[in-house]
Design a protein around this motif. Sequence first.
Motif, PDB file in Angstrom:
ATOM      1  N   TRP A  95       0.836  -1.208   0.000  1.00  0.00           N
ATOM      2  CA  TRP A  95       0.000   0.000   0.000  1.00  0.00           C
ATOM      3  C   TRP A  95       0.870   1.256   0.000  1.00  0.00           C
ATOM      4  O   TRP A  95       0.641   2.190  -0.766  1.00  0.00           O
ATOM      5  CB  TRP A  95      -0.886   0.017   1.239  1.00  0.00           C
ATOM      6  N   ALA A  96       1.854   1.275   0.905  1.00  0.00           N
ATOM      7  CA  ALA A  96       2.705   2.461   1.048  1.00  0.00           C
ATOM      8  C   ALA A  96       3.387   2.814  -0.267  1.00  0.00           C
ATOM      9  O   ALA A  96       3.418   3.981  -0.681  1.00  0.00           O
ATOM     10  CB  ALA A  96       3.748   2.221   2.138  1.00  0.00           C
ATOM     11  N   ILE A  97       3.928   1.811  -0.949  1.00  0.00           N
ATOM     12  CA  ILE A  97       4.654   2.067  -2.198  1.00  0.00           C
ATOM     13  C   ILE A  97       3.699   2.525  -3.298  1.00  0.00           C
ATOM     14  O   ILE A  97       3.999   3.468  -4.048  1.00  0.00           O
ATOM     15  CB  ILE A  97       5.433   0.810  -2.630  1.00  0.00           C
ATOM     16  N   ALA A 100       2.573   6.200  -2.414  1.00  0.00           N
ATOM     17  CA  ALA A 100       3.655   7.162  -2.612  1.00  0.00           C
ATOM     18  C   ALA A 100       4.039   7.278  -4.084  1.00  0.00           C
ATOM     19  O   ALA A 100       4.414   8.363  -4.558  1.00  0.00           O
ATOM     20  CB  ALA A 100       4.868   6.768  -1.783  1.00  0.00           C
ATOM     21  N   GLY A 101       3.936   6.168  -4.817  1.00  0.00           N
ATOM     22  CA  GLY A 101       4.317   6.179  -6.226  1.00  0.00           C
ATOM     23  C   GLY A 101       3.209   6.602  -7.162  1.00  0.00           C
ATOM     24  O   GLY A 101       3.436   6.755  -8.367  1.00  0.00           O
ATOM     25  N   GLY A 102       1.981   6.777  -6.612  1.00  0.00           N
ATOM     26  CA  GLY A 102       0.863   7.145  -7.473  1.00  0.00           C
ATOM     27  C   GLY A 102       0.442   6.027  -8.406  1.00  0.00           C
ATOM     28  O   GLY A 102      -0.021   6.278  -9.524  1.00  0.00           O
ATOM     29  N   LEU A 103       0.575   4.782  -7.935  1.00  0.00           N
ATOM     30  CA  LEU A 103       0.258   3.605  -8.744  1.00  0.00           C
ATOM     31  C   LEU A 103      -1.050   2.981  -8.266  1.00  0.00           C
ATOM     32  O   LEU A 103      -1.248   2.792  -7.059  1.00  0.00           O
ATOM     33  CB  LEU A 103       1.371   2.561  -8.623  1.00  0.00           C
ATOM     34  N   ASP A 104      -1.945   2.660  -9.197  1.00  0.00           N
ATOM     35  CA  ASP A 104      -3.174   1.972  -8.827  1.00  0.00           C
ATOM     36  C   ASP A 104      -2.839   0.644  -8.157  1.00  0.00           C
ATOM     37  O   ASP A 104      -1.858  -0.026  -8.514  1.00  0.00           O
ATOM     38  CB  ASP A 104      -4.045   1.716 -10.054  1.00  0.00           C
ATOM     39  N   TRP A 105      -3.676   0.264  -7.179  1.00  0.00           N
ATOM     40  CA  TRP A 105      -3.414  -0.947  -6.412  1.00  0.00           C
ATOM     41  C   TRP A 105      -4.478  -1.992  -6.717  1.00  0.00           C
ATOM     42  O   TRP A 105      -5.641  -1.827  -6.368  1.00  0.00           O
ATOM     43  CB  TRP A 105      -3.399  -0.626  -4.916  1.00  0.00           C
ATOM     44  N   SER A 109      -8.123   2.656  -7.694  1.00  0.00           N
ATOM     45  CA  SER A 109      -7.444   3.869  -8.143  1.00  0.00           C
ATOM     46  C   SER A 109      -6.671   4.575  -7.032  1.00  0.00           C
ATOM     47  O   SER A 109      -7.162   4.727  -5.907  1.00  0.00           O
ATOM     48  CB  SER A 109      -8.476   4.846  -8.727  1.00  0.00           C
ATOM     49  N   VAL A 110      -5.455   4.976  -7.362  1.00  0.00           N
ATOM     50  CA  VAL A 110      -4.679   5.904  -6.539  1.00  0.00           C
ATOM     51  C   VAL A 110      -4.608   7.192  -7.346  1.00  0.00           C
ATOM     52  O   VAL A 110      -3.932   7.252  -8.366  1.00  0.00           O
ATOM     53  CB  VAL A 110      -3.266   5.361  -6.237  1.00  0.00           C
ATOM     54  N   GLN A 111      -5.342   8.205  -6.904  1.00  0.00           N
ATOM     55  CA  GLN A 111      -5.554   9.379  -7.740  1.00  0.00           C
ATOM     56  C   GLN A 111      -4.295  10.210  -7.946  1.00  0.00           C
ATOM     57  O   GLN A 111      -4.105  10.810  -9.005  1.00  0.00           O
ATOM     58  CB  GLN A 111      -6.680  10.236  -7.145  1.00  0.00           C
ATOM     59  N   GLU A 112      -3.439  10.248  -6.934  1.00  0.00           N
ATOM     60  CA  GLU A 112      -2.201  11.020  -7.040  1.00  0.00           C
ATOM     61  C   GLU A 112      -1.208  10.545  -5.989  1.00  0.00           C
ATOM     62  O   GLU A 112      -1.598   9.948  -4.986  1.00  0.00           O
ATOM     63  CB  GLU A 112      -2.475  12.512  -6.866  1.00  0.00           C
ATOM     64  N   PRO A 113       0.091  10.777  -6.213  1.00  0.00           N
ATOM     65  CA  PRO A 113       1.085  10.384  -5.201  1.00  0.00           C
ATOM     66  C   PRO A 113       0.873  11.172  -3.911  1.00  0.00           C
ATOM     67  O   PRO A 113       0.588  12.377  -3.953  1.00  0.00           O
ATOM     68  CB  PRO A 113       2.417  10.752  -5.853  1.00  0.00           C
ATOM     69  N   ARG A 114       1.005  10.481  -2.789  1.00  0.00           N
ATOM     70  CA  ARG A 114       0.870  11.146  -1.490  1.00  0.00           C
ATOM     71  C   ARG A 114       1.978  10.671  -0.559  1.00  0.00           C
ATOM     72  O   ARG A 114       2.496   9.572  -0.686  1.00  0.00           O
ATOM     73  CB  ARG A 114      -0.510  10.865  -0.881  1.00  0.00           C
ATOM     74  N   SER A 115       2.296  11.534   0.394  1.00  0.00           N
ATOM     75  CA  SER A 115       3.409  11.273   1.303  1.00  0.00           C
ATOM     76  C   SER A 115       3.043  10.191   2.321  1.00  0.00           C
ATOM     77  O   SER A 115       1.984  10.249   2.947  1.00  0.00           O
ATOM     78  CB  SER A 115       3.798  12.570   2.020  1.00  0.00           C
ATOM     79  N   VAL A 116       3.939   9.221   2.468  1.00  0.00           N
ATOM     80  CA  VAL A 116       3.723   8.104   3.390  1.00  0.00           C
ATOM     81  C   VAL A 116       4.954   7.950   4.284  1.00  0.00           C
ATOM     82  O   VAL A 116       6.082   7.959   3.803  1.00  0.00           O
ATOM     83  CB  VAL A 116       3.487   6.785   2.627  1.00  0.00           C
TER      84      VAL A 116
END
Length: 222
Positions: A95-97, A100-105, A109-116
């Motif tokens: 999940w963390a990667i 942070a990488g902005g990659l769908d899991w 959808s992961v809409q944008e990279p976020r700080s983890v």
Amino acid sequence: MTSLIDVQAMMRANAEELETYGDLLIPEQYPEQYQDLETSEDTEKVDAFVSDIDETLAMEDDEPVPLIDGVLSSEVVSVFAGAPGIGKSYVALDWAIHIAGGLDWNGFSVQEPRSVVYVAGEGWRSFPPRLRRWLESHDEEVTDDVRSRLKEHLFFVDGSKHGIDMSVKGMDEYLRVKLKDYNPDLIIFDTFSMLACVNSENDNSEVASVFKRADAIRSCLL
């Protein structure tokens, strides 16, 4: 009808029994909120506690920000629980990667990279090889852009080395100061048993204190 001040009086009368709740005893923690509240008929003060249906509907929406749509959100305290040894830490790292990488899991959808920030309470030495294995197995996904996002948004803390213990009073303030510059959207504490050194995970008062401090960190870092 029991008034608020009556409830407070009953709580004070049972102070010895309530003593085990420590800093969760709200009237002791915030006495100024109660000291001039005399009866439930003091409508001006009581009205500040509540809102009617129209006032509630007029409030701005405060929906949590999705980190992984339909799976995980920021601005909340969540627990990822399961039997020992089933791979919870691997999923949390995954999940963390992805966040942070902005990659769908897995299709979510992961809409944008976020700080983890990932706080590891055990197995710190296993993190470099674990990260390497993940990157190798996702080689096609990890472009130069994704690697750059991970560099910018993904951080790790050796919780054992730095004495992270969420059962300790003041730990929320300590972490707030340490992590403020990283502005995390998600903080992962892995594992609960290692980073919340409570006497018993079945003791509601001890566990509640840990969650209260986690929520304090959430509130301070929003």
